[in-house]
Design an enzyme around this catalytic site. Structure first.
Site, PDB file in Angstrom:
ATOM      1  N   ASP A  89     -10.608   1.890  -3.142  1.00  0.00           N
ATOM      2  CA  ASP A  89     -11.125   1.627  -1.802  1.00  0.00           C
ATOM      3  C   ASP A  89     -12.645   1.703  -1.766  1.00  0.00           C
ATOM      4  OD1 ASP A  89      -8.636   1.202  -0.736  1.00  0.00           O
ATOM      5  OD2 ASP A  89      -8.411   3.218   0.091  1.00  0.00           O
TER       6      ASP A  89
ATOM      7  N   ASP B 151       0.824  -1.204   0.000  1.00  0.00           N
ATOM      8  CA  ASP B 151       0.000   0.000   0.000  1.00  0.00           C
ATOM      9  C   ASP B 151       0.864   1.263   0.000  1.00  0.00           C
ATOM     10  OD1 ASP B 151      -2.363   1.442  -0.002  1.00  0.00           O
ATOM     11  OD2 ASP B 151      -3.225   0.385   1.709  1.00  0.00           O
TER      12      ASP B 151
END
Length: 650
Positions: free
Chosen positions: A453, A386
């Site tokens: 997301d 990430d």
């Protein structure tokens, strides 16, 4: 494109030479190069290298053009300083001409949880400019398409240009009264980032150029064809369950085992433990940079869960954010100079974190060593990598605090490449607050992208519809979320959520402990359908259909030989009429005949009309020519519903 050639648009190269004499530094000329080809090009079957120089300016330029599988070209320049002194490079771009009738621009806007949203502009005299200064690729995806007015998925002459680079980039489309239009693309260099001493050189990122005489879909197919030749291309994407939305930072072994039990029972193949497993990490305010297992949460380490997951027949994945550091971490307290900064104080925090300076060899080795220790100790099959903040004031204490986005991007590549070499069996996913780092450089290193997301299925329909323009669907992580979206609070049926995800790299982002037995059985059916069809879905030509009704979306996959297709009809919102819509399917054999049947676990239903239980045409067959030119009709259906149709050659 050089100013010296009487071109008054933005030059393709900008820079100047700095000479040093003791304590005195003076900026000299050499700011207006005029390159002349100085020898025969080097060429082979797929590559061409053109050499040019300007002896007065002391510069040499090599332009490489490479033909790729799928029909794209990629181009880059390499500039070499061959004279005394330092050449301060400000700009070096690749310029691609466009035809005089290609006067419409398509690019993407975007933000966190709403990536890659299309928008159109008219090309006029002057400059259209997009700059991406995030220090990472960005939610927009730096890509521009220029074509004949009104081009769509299957009509119009279009050229697509994009950089293969994960840092700052610049895109420009311009023309003036004397010079034809063109697209200029390159790295956006911050002041002083590239200073070439005598003998030094700088290469631009590869710039991909893909053209089509029949709209956007052939461009998409060409890029997908190239991506499917890459060494990291995922030949088969496992069904992936990520526990983030299920437990977030609440890591409890009993809960996680319960999820693993249910996941294995319904056919999940990969189980991913997300953020929260390492030192101090009880929320997002602390711990980044301290990549060792927190004994307060995991007194016996990760082995009890890792081994349990493997014993259930699933792969095990783990989350890292290697390029970041929290001020509340042991690493920052010991090494505050490892945070990127442009002054004595740190930049403003984003998500309570700073950027770790990977251009500092000590910081680089710290991260590499700690990640390696985890990957050596535990049987990790998959890493979700990430990157959750932009590179604000990204100077380096290791380099006198000068801007270092260029070097940080290269350091990211080095770190990932070194880990890939040491752990060749690990599959790597790129995530950057969702889809913030999806580009044609990262794709050569990873097997999967976390696309957004946003797991709300309705929002995902549009995000995925445009992400596939440059990224093949098998790379795009798409998960069935919980019934009521964590992000939007909208509620959708399981079938709609599943149909939204199933064409991509399919998975689950849901606390399946809360799922009913009927839901678990339905999930199992969708997983079985995905496993039975994923090889086809991830090898054929993805297609998006141009439709008359803006309330309906349709996409699918067509076999390369025209023998088969699977098409999804999505009633996105309420239609303005009761006329229904015709789905015209390209790529079928015009002379062959086809039967149409419903597929997937969905039981098709409409609003005003009943649907034939066999398929859209019932017992009738239709020719490939008919299906391509006329299509098959779908009536108005209930909003936020989907139907999947299989088209099989007789």
């Amino acid at each position: 494109m050089e100013h010296a050639l009487e071109v008054y648009l933005h030059p393709g190269i900008e820079g100047q030479r700095m000479m040093t004499d003791g304590a005195t530094a003076a900026l000299e000329g050499d700011w207006s190069p005029r390159f002349i080809v100085d020898r025969e090009p080097d060429k082979d079957e797929r590559c061409l290298a053109i050499h040019a120089s300007d002896r007065y300016c002391g510069l040499e330029l090599t332009t490489e053009v490479e033909a790729l599988a799928g029909g794209s070209l990629r181009i880059r320049h390499t500039l070499r300083n061959v004279a005394p002194g330092t050449y301060l490079l400000q700009t070096l771009t690749v310029r691609v001409p466009v035809a005089d009738d290609q006067t419409e621009i398509l690019d993407f806007a975007g933000r966190h949880e709403r990536e890659r949203q299309p928008r159109r502009h008219k090309l006029e005299d002057g400059a259209w400019v997009r700059e991406f200064r995030w220090g990472r690729t960005g939610f927009e995806g730096p890509v521009v398409m220029v074509g004949t007015p009104g081009f769509d998925f299957h009509h119009g002459r279009v050229v697509c240009v994009q950089p293969a680079w994960s840092g700052n980039t610049s895109l420009r489309v311009d023309r003036d009264s004397a010079t034809a239009a063109g697209v200029s693309v390159g790295e956006l260099l911050l002041p002083g980032e590239v200073a070439l001493g005598q003998g030094d050189e700088y290469s631009t990122p590869w710039v991909f150029v893909t053209a089509s005489e029949a709209g956007l879909d052939p461009i998409m197919h060409g890029l997908h064809d190239w991506e499917r030749t890459l060494s990291e291309h995922p030949r088969t994407q496992p069904v992936t369950l990520n526990v983030w939305e299920a437990v977030m930072f609440d890591h409890d072994l009993a809960k996680l085992k319960d999820i693993a039990d249910r996941a294995a029972r319904i056919g999940v193949e990969r189980y991913v433990l997300d953020d929260g497993w390492f030192h101090l990490r009880r929320d997002d305010t602390a711990g980044l940079g301290d990549w060792w297992v927190d004994p307060d949460v995991w007194p016996d380490g990760l082995s009890p869960l890792v081994d349990y997951v493997h014993d259930k027949g699933m792969q095990f994945g783990l989350w890292f954010e290697p390029e970041m550091i929290n001020p509340d971490s042991d690493t920052y307290r010991q090494h505050p100079d490892w945070a990127m900064r442009a002054r004595d104080e740190d930049p403003r925090l984003q998500r309570n974190q700073l950027v770790l300076d990977l251009t500092n060899p000590e910081a680089f080795e710290h991260v590499y060593g700690q990640m390696s220790a985890i990957l050596e100790k535990y049987r990790i099959d998959y890493v979700k990598w990430d990157h959750n903040r932009d590179l604000l004031e990204a100077g380096s204490d290791a380099h006198s605090r000068r801007p270092a986005v260029h070097e940080q991007t290269q350091a990211y590549y080095r770190l990932l490449d070194r880990l890939r070499q040491r752990f060749p069996k690990v599959a790597w996913e790129s995530c950057a607050s969702g889809g913030g780092r999806m580009d044609l450089a990262a794709i050569e290193r990873v097997k999967r992208f976390w696309n957004s997301d946003m797991t709300d299925a309705l929002s995902r329909q549009l995000i995925q519809r445009w992400t596939v323009q440059t990224i093949a669907p098998e790379y795009i992580g798409a998960h069935i979320s919980q019934p009521t979206s964590q992000q939007t609070r909208r509620t959708f049926s399981l079938d709609f959520r599943a149909a939204t995800a199933v064409f991509c790299s399919f998975g689950i982002e849901w606390d399946i402990r809360q799922a009913s037995e009927a839901d678990l059985e339905r999930l199992s059916q969708w997983i079985d359908w995905y496993k039975a069809n994923r090889d086809f879905l991830h090898s054929g030509d993805f297609t998006r259909l141009d439709l008359a009704d803006p309330a309906v979306l349709a996409h699918g996959v067509v076999a390369r030989d025209g023998s088969r297709a699977i098409v999804a009809h999505i009633q996105y919102e309420e239609s303005a009429s009761n006329r229904g819509v015709f789905l015209r399917v390209p790529g079928l054999d015009p002379q062959s005949h086809y039967k149409l049947t419903w597929t997937s676990p969905i039981e098709p239903e409409a609003t005003l009309e009943s649907l034939d239980p066999i398929g859209p045409l019932g017992q009738e067959a239709a020719s490939g020519e008919y299906l391509g030119r006329i299509g098959f009709r779908m009536p108005r259906c209930r909003p936020q519903t989907a139907r999947l149709v299989e088209i099989t050659r007789l």
